[in-house]
Each structure stands twice: as C-alpha cells, then as structure tokens.
Scaffold this active site. Structure first.
Site, PDB file in Angstrom:
ATOM      1  N   LYS A  13     -86.866-128.121  47.385  1.00  0.00           N
ATOM      2  CA  LYS A  13     -85.686-127.805  48.196  1.00  0.00           C
ATOM      3  C   LYS A  13     -85.246-126.352  48.034  1.00  0.00           C
ATOM      4  CE  LYS A  13     -82.280-129.827  44.981  1.00  0.00           C
ATOM      5  NZ  LYS A  13     -83.209-129.759  43.841  1.00  0.00           N
ATOM      6  N   ARG A  88     -74.310-132.445  43.363  1.00  0.00           N
ATOM      7  CA  ARG A  88     -75.272-133.289  42.658  1.00  0.00           C
ATOM      8  C   ARG A  88     -74.629-134.587  42.183  1.00  0.00           C
ATOM      9  NH1 ARG A  88     -78.943-128.878  40.810  1.00  0.00           N
ATOM     10  NH2 ARG A  88     -80.864-129.817  40.079  1.00  0.00           N
ATOM     11  N   ARG A 127     -94.876-125.263  37.959  1.00  0.00           N
ATOM     12  CA  ARG A 127     -93.853-124.283  38.352  1.00  0.00           C
ATOM     13  C   ARG A 127     -93.789-123.133  37.347  1.00  0.00           C
ATOM     14  NH1 ARG A 127     -88.572-126.686  41.271  1.00  0.00           N
ATOM     15  NH2 ARG A 127     -87.556-126.511  39.278  1.00  0.00           N
ATOM     16  N   ARG A 160     -90.175-122.806  32.753  1.00  0.00           N
ATOM     17  CA  ARG A 160     -88.791-122.883  32.257  1.00  0.00           C
ATOM     18  C   ARG A 160     -88.621-124.058  31.312  1.00  0.00           C
ATOM     19  NH1 ARG A 160     -85.786-122.755  37.891  1.00  0.00           N
ATOM     20  NH2 ARG A 160     -85.253-124.834  37.200  1.00  0.00           N
ATOM     21  N   ARG A 171     -84.536-135.312  33.803  1.00  0.00           N
ATOM     22  CA  ARG A 171     -83.889-134.821  35.035  1.00  0.00           C
ATOM     23  C   ARG A 171     -84.076-135.798  36.185  1.00  0.00           C
ATOM     24  NH1 ARG A 171     -85.934-128.902  36.103  1.00  0.00           N
ATOM     25  NH2 ARG A 171     -84.229-128.817  37.593  1.00  0.00           N
TER      26      ARG A 171
HETATM   27  P1  AMP Z   1     -81.807-126.412  39.643  1.00  0.00           P
HETATM   28  O1  AMP Z   1     -82.318-125.026  39.550  1.00  0.00           O
HETATM   29  O2  AMP Z   1     -80.991-126.671  40.889  1.00  0.00           O
HETATM   30  O3  AMP Z   1     -82.869-127.469  39.468  1.00  0.00           O
HETATM   31  O4  AMP Z   1     -80.767-126.602  38.436  1.00  0.00           O
HETATM   32  C1  AMP Z   1     -81.174-126.469  37.082  1.00  0.00           C
HETATM   33  C2  AMP Z   1     -80.154-127.154  36.187  1.00  0.00           C
HETATM   34  O5  AMP Z   1     -78.851-126.554  36.383  1.00  0.00           O
HETATM   35  C3  AMP Z   1     -79.933-128.638  36.452  1.00  0.00           C
HETATM   36  O6  AMP Z   1     -80.896-129.459  35.804  1.00  0.00           O
HETATM   37  C4  AMP Z   1     -78.531-128.834  35.887  1.00  0.00           C
HETATM   38  O7  AMP Z   1     -78.558-128.885  34.475  1.00  0.00           O
HETATM   39  C5  AMP Z   1     -77.845-127.541  36.270  1.00  0.00           C
HETATM   40  N1  AMP Z   1     -77.167-127.676  37.590  1.00  0.00           N
HETATM   41  C6  AMP Z   1     -77.494-127.029  38.744  1.00  0.00           C
HETATM   42  N2  AMP Z   1     -76.674-127.385  39.742  1.00  0.00           N
HETATM   43  C7  AMP Z   1     -75.814-128.297  39.223  1.00  0.00           C
HETATM   44  C8  AMP Z   1     -74.745-129.058  39.759  1.00  0.00           C
HETATM   45  N3  AMP Z   1     -74.398-128.986  41.063  1.00  0.00           N
HETATM   46  N4  AMP Z   1     -74.074-129.879  38.913  1.00  0.00           N
HETATM   47  C9  AMP Z   1     -74.411-129.960  37.618  1.00  0.00           C
HETATM   48  N5  AMP Z   1     -75.416-129.303  37.067  1.00  0.00           N
HETATM   49  C10 AMP Z   1     -76.126-128.476  37.838  1.00  0.00           C
END
Ligand code: AMP
Length: 213
Positions: A13, A88, A127, A160, A171
C-alpha cells in the site's frame, strides 16, 4: 480527493500510495514514515514510538491521532491527501471522521490492497529500506540500481527491524485484530474499494485508478 490506503503490512500500500500522490498531485501522508523520521531525529515522540514499533505493536492512538489531524489541516492538503498506514484502529477512524466533520468534510475513498498472509511473509523478507531518507525497495520487485545502496541518497539499505520475520508475524496478528475491522467500517460508509494486491504492481495501480473514477 481524500483517500485512505488499507491493507496488511507488506501488501504494497505504501508503494501504491506514493504513485497515487504523484498522479493526483496530493500529499502522501505515511504515519510510519513520520514515526521513522522522529526516530532518526531522536525526538521524544520517536523514542516512545520505537518501543512499540520494534515489537510489531501499534503506537498508541494518543500519540498518533493528533499528529495526523495537524498534518491534514496544513495548506497543501486543501485538495486532498492519501493516508498510508492511518487509520489503523476503529478509534483512529472515528477521530479522523470527527476531525473532518468539523469542517464539513469526509473521506471519499478507502482502498483495500488485499494480499493473503502467506504472500505477505515472503514479501516482507525481501523488503529493504534506507534508514537515512526512508526510501523503500524490494530485492526482487523494486531492486536498488546498485545492490544494497539507496538510489536516492547513496546510503546503505537494510531489512528494517520491524520487517524481520518474528516481528512480521506479530504485525500480521495485530493487523487482523485491530486494523482489518476498518474494512467493514468503510464498507458501511459506502466508500470501500478492494483491489487484488497479489497482481503485478502496475496492474494493482491501474485497478486503483479505475476504482477512483
Ligand atoms: P508502516 O510503515 O505503516 O508499516 O508502520 C510501521 C509501524 O509504525 C507500525 O508497525 C506501527 O508500529 C507504527 N504505526 C504506523 N502507523 C500507525 C498508526 N496509524 N497507528 C499506530 N501505529 C502506527
């Protein structure tokens, strides 16, 4: 155009969100990117967020919602935005709806990029991310021009911490428990569009564009 991207971590996404932002000239707002920038800059928010991110957990809503509401109130969001990784949780979605309602606005599209769990685990292992500028790659589908080196800034790209297999499993569980209910939430609002995220990236993108027509 106000768009939300939904989908499991690793569904692609983020890549799609960047392309949508470019095509429609709207800002791409990724909460994950905002948290990672805070971690790089060693801010208080970054320190708190890292504790949760490294465990594959969500950052608490109280640290997340306000920063998004402030961001979408900025001038460049006047013609819309694409939210990547937010909301989320149902409370985050409700907070977003409430904030927009105050100015007579509402979300227009929620795009679910659908990929089966078993494909996700395979994808995430490939990734790679640049911890300096935040660019993301995949060793098979979006390789760097020079192996292990970021095309944009020349720093090393790495797997990462939150993309490591043990964290990915966590996750995914968190996704199913806390984020997947948003699909029903936006279906009820009549703004959900589902695309098959297991197709080649270009086809996923053209399906998204068709669904926005
Ligand atoms: P992403 O890059 O979107 O996969 O986000 C990486 C990590 O950031 C996630 O696994 C969460 O720990 C945190 N995170 C990102 N967006 C949110 C959100 N809207 N609410 C809570 N945690 C978030």
């Amino acid at each position: 155009m106000k768009i939300i991207m939904l989908g499991a971590p690793g569904a692609g996404k983020g890549t799609q969100a960047k392309q949508i932002a470019e095509k429609y000239s709207i800002p791409h707002i990724s909460t994950g990117d905002i948290f990672r920038a805070n971690i790089r800059n060693n801010t208080e928010l970054g320190k708190k967020a890292k504790e949760f991110m490294d465990q594959g957990l969500l950052v608490p809503d109280e640290l997340t919602c306000d920063l998004v509401m402030d961001r979408i109130a900025e001038d460049d969001c006047k013609n819309g935005f694409v939210l990547d990784g937010f909301p989320r949780t149902i409370p985050q979605a409700e907070a977003l709806d409430a904030a927009l309602a105050k100015t007579g606005q509402k979300m227009e599209y929620a795009i679910d990029v659908d990929v089966a769990d078993e494909n996700i685990v395979n994808r995430m292992g490939g990734r790679r991310a640049c911890l300096n500028c935040g660019a993301t790659y995949h060793i098979v589908t979006i390789p760097t021009k020079q192996e292990g080196i970021c095309d944009k800034c020349g720093n090393p790209v790495v797997l990462r911490d939150d993309d490591k297999p043990e964290t990915v499993q966590k996750r995914l569980t968190v996704y199913h428990e806390q984020t997947q209910p948003l699909i029903e939430y936006y279906k009820k609002q009549g703004i959900l569009k589902s695309v098959d995220g297991s197709q080649p990236m270009e086809k996923v993108f053209s399906d998204i564009v068709a669904s926005l027509a």
